[in-house]
Design an enzyme around this catalytic site. Structure first.
Site, PDB file in Angstrom:
ATOM      1  N   LYS A  20       0.982  -1.262   0.075  1.00 25.38           N
ATOM      2  CA  LYS A  20      -0.074  -0.105  -0.127  1.00 25.38           C
ATOM      3  C   LYS A  20       0.703   1.225   0.096  1.00 25.38           C
ATOM      4  O   LYS A  20       2.164   1.191   0.187  1.00 25.38           O
ATOM      5  CB  LYS A  20      -0.995  -0.165   1.256  1.00 25.38           C
ATOM      6  CG  LYS A  20      -1.979  -0.940   1.053  1.00 25.38           C
ATOM      7  CD  LYS A  20      -2.969  -0.965  -0.039  1.00 25.38           C
ATOM      8  CE  LYS A  20      -4.223  -1.981   0.318  1.00 25.38           C
ATOM      9  NZ  LYS A  20      -3.805  -3.412  -0.183  1.00 25.38           N
TER      10      LYS A  20
HETATM   11  C1  LIG Z   1      -9.577  -2.643  -0.765  1.00 24.75           C
HETATM   12  C2  LIG Z   1      -8.983  -3.193   0.350  1.00 24.75           C
HETATM   13  N1  LIG Z   1      -9.737  -3.380   1.272  1.00 24.75           N
HETATM   14  C3  LIG Z   1      -9.241  -3.904   2.498  1.00 24.75           C
HETATM   15  C4  LIG Z   1      -7.969  -4.513   2.660  1.00 24.75           C
HETATM   16  C5  LIG Z   1      -7.461  -5.290   3.612  1.00 24.75           C
HETATM   17  O1  LIG Z   1      -6.284  -4.760   4.287  1.00 24.75           O
HETATM   18  P1  LIG Z   1      -5.366  -5.670   5.049  1.00 24.75           P
HETATM   19  O2  LIG Z   1      -4.577  -6.319   3.925  1.00 24.75           O
HETATM   20  O3  LIG Z   1      -4.305  -4.413   5.770  1.00 24.75           O
HETATM   21  O4  LIG Z   1      -6.003  -6.379   6.218  1.00 24.75           O
HETATM   22  C6  LIG Z   1      -7.335  -4.528   1.337  1.00 24.75           C
HETATM   23  C7  LIG Z   1      -5.820  -4.805   1.335  1.00 24.75           C
HETATM   24  O5  LIG Z   1      -5.422  -5.849   1.124  1.00 24.75           O
HETATM   25  C8  LIG Z   1      -7.880  -3.667   0.228  1.00 24.75           C
HETATM   26  O6  LIG Z   1      -7.123  -3.649  -0.825  1.00 24.75           O
END
Ligand SMILES: Cc1ncc(COP(=O)(O)O)c(C=O)c1O
Length: 392
Positions: free
Chosen positions: A192
């Site tokens: 990210k």
């Molecule tokens: C659109 C979106 N929402 C939620 C997430 C969840 O984030 P994390 O991987 O930090 O739990 C991600 C990332 O993977 C994402 O791209």
């Protein structure tokens, strides 16, 4: 060998030094770096509170729990997203309903949300717009639909920190400031914009919601003496209470220090991504079988987490798998964002049906390499590999 993955973190000496300083301090779990990171996030994204947790998924869960999603208080979201946007509502036992998307952007719209609300078999308490690839949804329009019905908006802003969009007053607002939402959720996953390894945050201007989420990120423990109900003595030094169980969603000081360091380069990183997007636009224009991502609605109106092109695979005469394999053979990594969630066996088994806009988006989308540090020469090489697909 993949020389250009579709995403990659930009880790520099200052990030390594920040992690090292925490390791040398001897305090590794939630400590001073948490407060430092939260303060900097709230300042940079222009919001009253930032509550950091150990993933974007945990951030979604805490926000959904915080506003009281549950049986009879469902979530409406996009099917073109990562699993977590919807799954986190299921952790609360809340029903999930999918709204269709604009086939050009992959984002939900006020119109598709109106339709989904009208068709929904469940009462909806929250809408989660997902700013796909870094392009904000029409938040002012969505807020108008939601507010008249007493529905909260929780933005899934994992792809779009600080991207701008037209606000309801004729100006622009930035994702993260929560101008038209109750809260916005970020991820600090390795690929990210702010890469802390793992991690996430909820941004909100709501004091009570922030306090509730802080409590539930650490087991629901109440440490404030003025809130205790049955303390054996005033200011008991060892004491804490729990009224409702929470989770261990704490983010470590190590992650926070790296995140804080990365945050300093957020604006520069987005500017670099925007320049790469403009270069791709130039190199990939005028191909009948390929559409570029639609231009941002306002200046600064895209955070370019991804650069998704749309390919007419039938016109090209190749399947998506063939395209991905051919590009991989030339060192170019690609990915699909996303398989519509209603196609996942879990959601399909619960009666979710295909939606035409989401099917059209999914049929054509392919994300190309996009990250700070990608060179102009690399974009030239990637574009040449894509153009050569048509040669057969
Ligand atoms: C659109 C979106 N929402 C939620 C997430 C969840 O984030 P994390 O991987 O930090 O739990 C991600 C990332 O993977 C994402 O791209």
């Amino acid at each position: 060998m993949i020389r250009y993955p579709y995403c990659q973190p930009d880790i520099r000496d200052e990030d390594r030094a920040a992690a090292d300083a925490v390791l040398k301090s001897g305090w590794l779990t939630q400590g001073p770096a948490v407060l430092d990171f939260e303060t900097a996030l709230a300042e940079t994204l222009d919001c009253r509170h930032a509550v950091v947790v150990n993933s974007g998924t945990a951030a979604l869960h805490l926000a959904y729990h915080g506003i009281g999603l549950g049986p009879g208080r469902g979530l409406l979201t996009s099917p073109i997203t990562f699993l977590a946007s919807a799954n986190a509502a299921r952790y609360c036992d809340a029903p999930v309903v999918f709204a269709d998307v604009d086939p050009a952007t992959g984002n939900i719209t006020p119109e598709t949300v109106e339709q989904a609300l009208a068709d929904s078999p469940h009462p909806i308490a929250a809408i989660t717009p997902v700013h796909l690839a870094g392009r904000p949804c029409d938040l002012a329009g969505l807020a108008a639909v939601a507010e008249s019905r007493g529905i909260a908006i929780i933005e899934d802003a994992c792809h779009a920190p600080s991207a701008r969009y037209p606000d309801a007053r004729g100006g622009t607002a930035a994702v993260g400031a929560c101008t038209h939402s109750r809260a916005a959720v970020l991820s600090f996953h390795a690929i990210k914009h702010i890469a802390a390894g793992e991690g996430g945050a909820i941004l909100t201007n709501d004091d009570a919601l922030a306090a509730r989420m802080r409590r539930f990120r650490s087991h629901g423990m109440v440490r404030e003496p003025e809130l205790w109900q049955s303390a054996p003595e005033a200011d008991a030094p060892w004491y804490y209470e729990m009224e409702e169980p929470g989770w261990n969603y704490r983010l470590s000081d190590i992650n926070c220090a790296v995140g804080r360091s990365q945050l300093r380069r957020l604006a520069a990183g987005i500017a670099e991504r925007a320049a790469l997007a403009a270069l791709y636009d130039e190199r990939l224009g005028n191909l009948g079988w390929l559409s570029l991502p639609p231009a941002p609605a306002v200046p600064g109106g895209h955070a370019w987490h991804l650069y998704p092109i749309a390919i007419d695979f039938a016109a090209l005469g190749l399947s998506r798998g063939q395209v991905m394999r051919r590009l991989a053979a030339q060192g170019v990594g690609t990915q699909v964002h996303y398989i519509p969630l209603y196609r996942q066996p879990y959601y399909a088994a619960r009666g979710h049906k295909p939606l035409p806009g989401a099917e059209a988006y999914y049929a054509r989308t392919l994300s190309l390499p996009m990250y700070p540090g990608l060179t102009q020469a690399a974009v030239d090489e990637i574009a040449a590999a894509i153009r050569s697909l048509a040669a057969g």
